[in-house]
Design a protein around this motif. Sequence first.
Motif, PDB file in Angstrom:
ATOM      1  N   TRP A 261       0.832  -1.209   0.000  1.00  0.00           N
ATOM      2  CA  TRP A 261       0.000   0.000   0.000  1.00  0.00           C
ATOM      3  C   TRP A 261       0.863   1.254   0.000  1.00  0.00           C
ATOM      4  N   SER A 264       2.281   1.751  -3.488  1.00  0.00           N
ATOM      5  CA  SER A 264       1.383   1.970  -4.626  1.00  0.00           C
ATOM      6  C   SER A 264       0.336   3.047  -4.441  1.00  0.00           C
ATOM      7  N   LYS A 265       0.142   3.556  -3.243  1.00  0.00           N
ATOM      8  CA  LYS A 265      -1.027   4.388  -2.956  1.00  0.00           C
ATOM      9  C   LYS A 265      -1.096   5.667  -3.783  1.00  0.00           C
ATOM     10  N   HIS A 267      -0.330   5.829  -6.917  1.00  0.00           N
ATOM     11  CA  HIS A 267      -0.421   5.465  -8.336  1.00  0.00           C
ATOM     12  C   HIS A 267      -1.749   4.785  -8.669  1.00  0.00           C
ATOM     13  N   PRO A 269      -3.581   2.143  -7.454  1.00  0.00           N
ATOM     14  CA  PRO A 269      -3.560   0.695  -7.702  1.00  0.00           C
ATOM     15  C   PRO A 269      -4.971   0.141  -7.740  1.00  0.00           C
ATOM     16  N   LYS A 270      -5.167  -0.924  -8.479  1.00  0.00           N
ATOM     17  CA  LYS A 270      -6.433  -1.634  -8.426  1.00  0.00           C
ATOM     18  C   LYS A 270      -6.565  -2.277  -7.054  1.00  0.00           C
ATOM     19  N   THR A 273      -4.649  -5.397  -6.541  1.00  0.00           N
ATOM     20  CA  THR A 273      -3.193  -5.285  -6.470  1.00  0.00           C
ATOM     21  C   THR A 273      -2.736  -5.250  -5.018  1.00  0.00           C
ATOM     22  N   VAL A 274      -3.455  -4.505  -4.189  1.00  0.00           N
ATOM     23  CA  VAL A 274      -3.100  -4.421  -2.773  1.00  0.00           C
ATOM     24  C   VAL A 274      -3.519  -5.692  -2.042  1.00  0.00           C
ATOM     25  N   CYS A 342       1.927  -3.302 -15.297  1.00  0.00           N
ATOM     26  CA  CYS A 342       1.913  -2.000 -14.609  1.00  0.00           C
ATOM     27  C   CYS A 342       1.486  -2.164 -13.151  1.00  0.00           C
ATOM     28  N   GLU A 343       0.473  -3.016 -12.915  1.00  0.00           N
ATOM     29  CA  GLU A 343       0.044  -3.266 -11.544  1.00  0.00           C
ATOM     30  C   GLU A 343       1.156  -3.966 -10.747  1.00  0.00           C
ATOM     31  N   LYS A 346       3.559  -1.360  -9.660  1.00  0.00           N
ATOM     32  CA  LYS A 346       2.992  -0.625  -8.521  1.00  0.00           C
ATOM     33  C   LYS A 346       3.197  -1.437  -7.246  1.00  0.00           C
ATOM     34  N   TYR A 347       2.902  -2.712  -7.334  1.00  0.00           N
ATOM     35  CA  TYR A 347       3.065  -3.622  -6.194  1.00  0.00           C
ATOM     36  C   TYR A 347       4.504  -3.573  -5.680  1.00  0.00           C
TER      37      TYR A 347
END
Length: 412
Positions: A261, A264-265, A267, A269-270, A273-274, A342-343, A346-347
Motif C-alpha cells: 500500500w 502503490s497508494k 499510483h 492501484p487496483k 493489487t493491494v 503495470c500493476e 505498482k506492487y
Amino acid sequence: MWRKLLSPVVVGRTALHWRKLFTMQLKTSDFQCLFTEGLTGLADIFQKNNFELRIAGGAVRDLLSGKRPEDVDFATTATPEEMKSMFQAAGIRMINNKGETHGTITARIHNENFEVTTLRVDVTTDGRHAEVEFTTNWQQDAERRDLTINSMFLGLDGTLYDYFKGYEDLKNHNVRFVGSAEQRIKEDYLRILRYFRFSSGTNDHESETLAAIKENSHGLAGIAGERIWVELKKLLIYELGLAQYIGLPPDGDFAELQRVWENSKHHSPKPMTVLAALFHSPEEVEKMDRRLKVSKEEKTLALFLVKYRYELHKDSEQPCSIKPFTDFIIDSKELDTQMKMCELLKYQGEERLLNELCRWSSPRFPVSGHDLRRMGVTSGKDIGATLQKLRDIWKKSHYQMDKEELLSYIES
C-alpha cells in the motif's frame, strides 16, 4: 475552520421528540452544482405533489466535507406507489425498479437517473436482510442507518437535518454507530466492514464498539461474497479475526499488505493489487474467489501478481531496466498483460519503471509465418521454431531489427 468551509452558514437548533435536531444552512458551490435540469425537474414533481424530498446518506457527508459527491441518493415521504403514480402522470420513465420492495424507485429525467427511496423502518432483520415498513418520520429513518455521519439529510433548499450529532462527529473525525453498536451490527453484519472503511486513518475506536465487532464478527460468514467484495474493494481489513469469514487467508501477510500500500497508494492501484499481498499461494487466491466471486479480471490479476511478484527481476541481466517486463509482454498471448505488468510495478514500488512502461507501446514483430513459407520453410513445426528463434533475436536488438535483417538469419 468549518465555518470557513461552509460559509455562509446559519446555525439553529429545534427539538424533535426526545432527540435534539441540529439544523444549518449549506450554500457551497459543490451543493449548487448538483442542480442540473434533471434535479430541478425531479424537485418540481415532488413539490407539486406535496411530498418532501431530501438528499440522503453519503452525499450529505461528502458535501459537508467539502467534496462533490459522485453518487446522490434521495429520500422522500412518498411511498413507491405514490412515486410511480406521479412519475407516470408527469410522463417520466422509471427504470431498474428491483428495489421497489424496499422502497426505491429510479426515475430517468433529462438523461439522468435519480434513485429515490421512501423513508422506512426495519421491522425484522437477520443480519443480512431486513423487512421494512414505510414511514413519514425522518428521524425514524435516520435511526435505522449505520453511522451517525451517514444519517443526515439535506433539503434541496440547503437545510441540513441532523438527529444524531453526525455533523459534530464529522468535524471531529469520530466514527460512531447510530445508537447501540451491537444492535446496528446485528441488523447487518456488513456494517463491520463499513465501520472500518470510514474509520481508516484513525486509531480512536471506542472500546465498546470494538467489543461489539469482535463479538459479532462471525456474522460475516453469512454475508454474500458479492456484498463483502464491494466493501473490501473500498477498504482492506485484517483485524479482530474477520479474515476467515470473508475469504481471506487466516495468516495473511499483513506486513506485506502495508508495504504494498505504501508503494502503490500514489499510483491508483487496483484494489486487487493491494489485496494480493495477503496471499501466499495461488490456492489461497482460488479460495478467495470461491468465497467472494470476484470478476475474472480481478482473479487473473491476483494470480499473476502472486506468481510473478518476485520473479521477473530475478537473475535478470538488466535489473534496473523495463526490458524483462517488455519481453514478457511481447511473448504473452494475453491482451491485458501490459496492464497487469503495470500493476506488478505498482506492487513492487518501482515508480521509475512504472512511468517508463506506461509510456511504452508494444511494437509489432515484423516477421510472419507467411514470410517463412515464401523462403521455403513449410513444416508447421519448423515455422514455429524459426519464428521463436527470430523473436529472441529481435528482442535482443531491443525490437529494432526489421524484417529483412531478421530473415537474413534463416539458413538457405
